[in-house]
Design a protein around this motif. Structure first.
Motif, mmCIF file in Angstrom:
data_model
loop_
_atom_site.group_PDB
_atom_site.id
_atom_site.type_symbol
_atom_site.label_atom_id
_atom_site.label_comp_id
_atom_site.label_asym_id
_atom_site.label_seq_id
_atom_site.Cartn_x
_atom_site.Cartn_y
_atom_site.Cartn_z
ATOM 1 N N VAL A 31 0.866 -1.176 0.000
ATOM 2 C CA VAL A 31 0.000 0.000 0.000
ATOM 3 C C VAL A 31 0.906 1.231 0.000
ATOM 4 C CG1 VAL A 31 -0.246 0.038 2.524
ATOM 5 C CG2 VAL A 31 -1.966 1.123 1.103
ATOM 6 N N VAL A 32 0.508 2.249 -0.758
ATOM 7 C CA VAL A 32 1.289 3.473 -0.867
ATOM 8 C C VAL A 32 0.948 4.382 0.318
ATOM 9 C CG1 VAL A 32 1.762 5.517 -2.270
ATOM 10 C CG2 VAL A 32 1.335 3.312 -3.384
ATOM 11 N N LEU A 33 1.989 4.782 1.070
ATOM 12 C CA LEU A 33 1.814 5.657 2.225
ATOM 13 C C LEU A 33 2.280 7.084 1.966
ATOM 14 C CD1 LEU A 33 3.005 3.442 5.212
ATOM 15 C CD2 LEU A 33 0.696 3.775 4.341
ATOM 16 N N GLY A 34 2.951 7.292 0.835
ATOM 17 C CA GLY A 34 3.454 8.621 0.542
ATOM 18 C C GLY A 34 4.290 8.615 -0.715
ATOM 19 N N LYS A 35 5.059 9.692 -0.890
ATOM 20 C CA LYS A 35 5.858 9.848 -2.098
ATOM 21 C C LYS A 35 7.130 10.615 -1.753
ATOM 22 C CE LYS A 35 4.633 10.727 -6.844
ATOM 23 N NZ LYS A 35 4.483 9.346 -7.063
ATOM 24 N N VAL A 36 8.240 10.209 -2.375
ATOM 25 C CA VAL A 36 9.472 10.984 -2.290
ATOM 26 C C VAL A 36 9.320 12.084 -3.325
ATOM 27 C CG1 VAL A 36 11.977 10.979 -2.604
ATOM 28 C CG2 VAL A 36 10.848 8.968 -1.601
ATOM 29 N N SER A 37 9.280 13.346 -2.859
ATOM 30 C CA SER A 37 9.008 14.421 -3.810
ATOM 31 C C SER A 37 10.267 14.991 -4.446
ATOM 32 C CB SER A 37 8.177 15.523 -3.158
ATOM 33 O OG SER A 37 8.806 16.020 -2.009
ATOM 34 N N SER A 38 11.346 15.153 -3.672
ATOM 35 C CA SER A 38 12.578 15.726 -4.224
ATOM 36 C C SER A 38 13.697 15.566 -3.207
ATOM 37 C CB SER A 38 12.385 17.210 -4.560
ATOM 38 O OG SER A 38 12.098 17.943 -3.390
ATOM 39 N N VAL A 39 14.866 16.051 -3.552
ATOM 40 C CA VAL A 39 15.985 16.003 -2.607
ATOM 41 C C VAL A 39 15.896 17.190 -1.658
ATOM 42 C CG1 VAL A 39 17.532 14.712 -4.117
ATOM 43 C CG2 VAL A 39 17.506 17.195 -4.237
ATOM 44 N N TYR A 40 16.597 17.058 -0.534
ATOM 45 C CA TYR A 40 16.636 18.110 0.466
ATOM 46 C C TYR A 40 18.084 18.241 0.931
ATOM 47 C CZ TYR A 40 16.039 20.446 4.957
ATOM 48 O OH TYR A 40 16.147 21.307 6.019
ATOM 49 N N GLY A 41 18.715 19.339 0.604
ATOM 50 C CA GLY A 41 20.095 19.560 1.006
ATOM 51 C C GLY A 41 21.081 18.772 0.160
ATOM 52 N N VAL A 42 22.310 18.669 0.678
ATOM 53 C CA VAL A 42 23.380 18.032 -0.092
ATOM 54 C C VAL A 42 23.867 16.724 0.523
ATOM 55 C CG1 VAL A 42 24.189 20.197 -1.079
ATOM 56 C CG2 VAL A 42 25.168 19.393 1.089
ATOM 57 N N ASP A 94 7.025 6.138 -5.161
ATOM 58 C CA ASP A 94 5.989 5.911 -4.167
ATOM 59 C C ASP A 94 6.616 5.222 -2.967
ATOM 60 O OD1 ASP A 94 3.842 6.949 -5.636
ATOM 61 O OD2 ASP A 94 3.464 5.019 -6.620
ATOM 62 N N ILE A 95 6.202 5.612 -1.778
ATOM 63 C CA ILE A 95 6.659 4.981 -0.540
ATOM 64 C C ILE A 95 5.623 3.939 -0.160
ATOM 65 C CG2 ILE A 95 7.171 5.336 1.895
ATOM 66 C CD1 ILE A 95 7.851 8.294 1.093
ATOM 67 N N CYS A 96 6.047 2.683 -0.104
ATOM 68 C CA CYS A 96 5.123 1.581 0.139
ATOM 69 C C CYS A 96 5.551 0.750 1.342
ATOM 70 C CB CYS A 96 5.074 0.654 -1.073
ATOM 71 S SG CYS A 96 4.686 1.468 -2.624
ATOM 72 N N VAL A 97 4.590 0.092 1.939
ATOM 73 C CA VAL A 97 4.850 -0.936 2.951
ATOM 74 C C VAL A 97 3.905 -2.092 2.657
ATOM 75 C CG1 VAL A 97 5.618 0.700 4.731
ATOM 76 C CG2 VAL A 97 3.224 -0.013 4.665
ATOM 77 N N PRO A 98 4.273 -3.299 3.102
ATOM 78 C CA PRO A 98 3.343 -4.419 2.913
ATOM 79 C C PRO A 98 2.029 -4.149 3.646
ATOM 80 C CG PRO A 98 5.523 -5.210 3.526
ATOM 81 C CD PRO A 98 5.528 -3.722 3.708
ATOM 82 N N ARG A 99 0.929 -4.505 3.018
ATOM 83 C CA ARG A 99 -0.389 -4.314 3.636
ATOM 84 C C ARG A 99 -0.439 -4.962 5.016
ATOM 85 N NH1 ARG A 99 -3.918 -2.531 -0.422
ATOM 86 N NH2 ARG A 99 -3.209 -3.039 -2.504
ATOM 87 N N SER A 100 0.279 -6.064 5.176
ATOM 88 C CA SER A 100 0.261 -6.803 6.441
ATOM 89 C C SER A 100 0.832 -5.989 7.606
ATOM 90 C CB SER A 100 1.036 -8.111 6.291
ATOM 91 O OG SER A 100 2.394 -7.843 5.959
#
Length: 177
Positions: free
Chosen positions: A10-21, A86-92
């Motif tokens: 299941v998708v819990l979020g998204k990596v949108s971009s980089v932050y810093g160096v 997409d940031i995912c984890v197992p549904r379980s």
């Protein structure tokens, strides 16, 4: 052990971009509260059909969003590879819900029917409109009254019943609205 397939996640979020160096990334979280996404620790990033296991070793709230660092990723250019994933984890791994509750992803694809038996379409996704207000985004299809997209507040006043077994949501909603 059988490897998990994309539909097991299941998708819990998204990596949108980089932050810093130093390899950090900005994260858009779908969890409520948004920092709950960090409680899962190990994520699976989905890019196209690729599933990439990744360990989150640090994360925090930042402004109106989140930032996270992946173990072993200490360079901006390496972190950039994960942008858009997409940031995912197992549904379980999702917590069990109380009777009558459901996760947003479980609503996706359900047929939406009014209390007067008019088919409005199917739930495309659920979005947060802020202040705890969720909204069903309904796409019209060949079986619906028309092909219009509708936004129906996900509150008891309008959502009368959700039946996951039958695959439908009953709403008190004027099709002309």
């Amino acid at each position: 052990m059988t490897p998990l397939l994309p539909e097991d996640y299941v998708v819990l979020g998204k990596v949108s971009s980089v932050y810093g160096v130093k390899g950090w990334v900005k994260v858009f979280s779908f969890t409520e509260p948004m920092d709950r996404i960090l409680e899962y620790g190990n994520w699976t990033l989905k890019q196209g059909q690729d599933l990439i296991p990744i360990e989150v070793d640090m994360g925090r709230s930042h402004g109106k969003g989140m930032v996270a660092h992946f173990k072993g990723v200490d360079d901006r250019e390496i972190a950039k590879r994960y942008s858009g994933a997409d940031i995912c984890v197992p549904r379980s791994r999702l917590p069990e819900l109380s009777e009558g509750e459901c996760y947003w992803y479980e609503l996706e694809g359900l047929t939406v029917i009014t209390t007067h038996d008019v088919i409005l379409g199917t739930v495309d996704y659920v979005m947060s409109a802020g202040s705890g207000n969720d909204v069903l985004v309904i796409k019209g299809d060949a079986k619906s009254i028309d092909r219009r997209e509708r936004l129906v507040p996900y509150i008891d006043q309008f959502v009368i019943e959700v039946d996951l077994g039958v695959g439908q949501v009953i709403v008190d909603w004027d099709p002309e609205f």
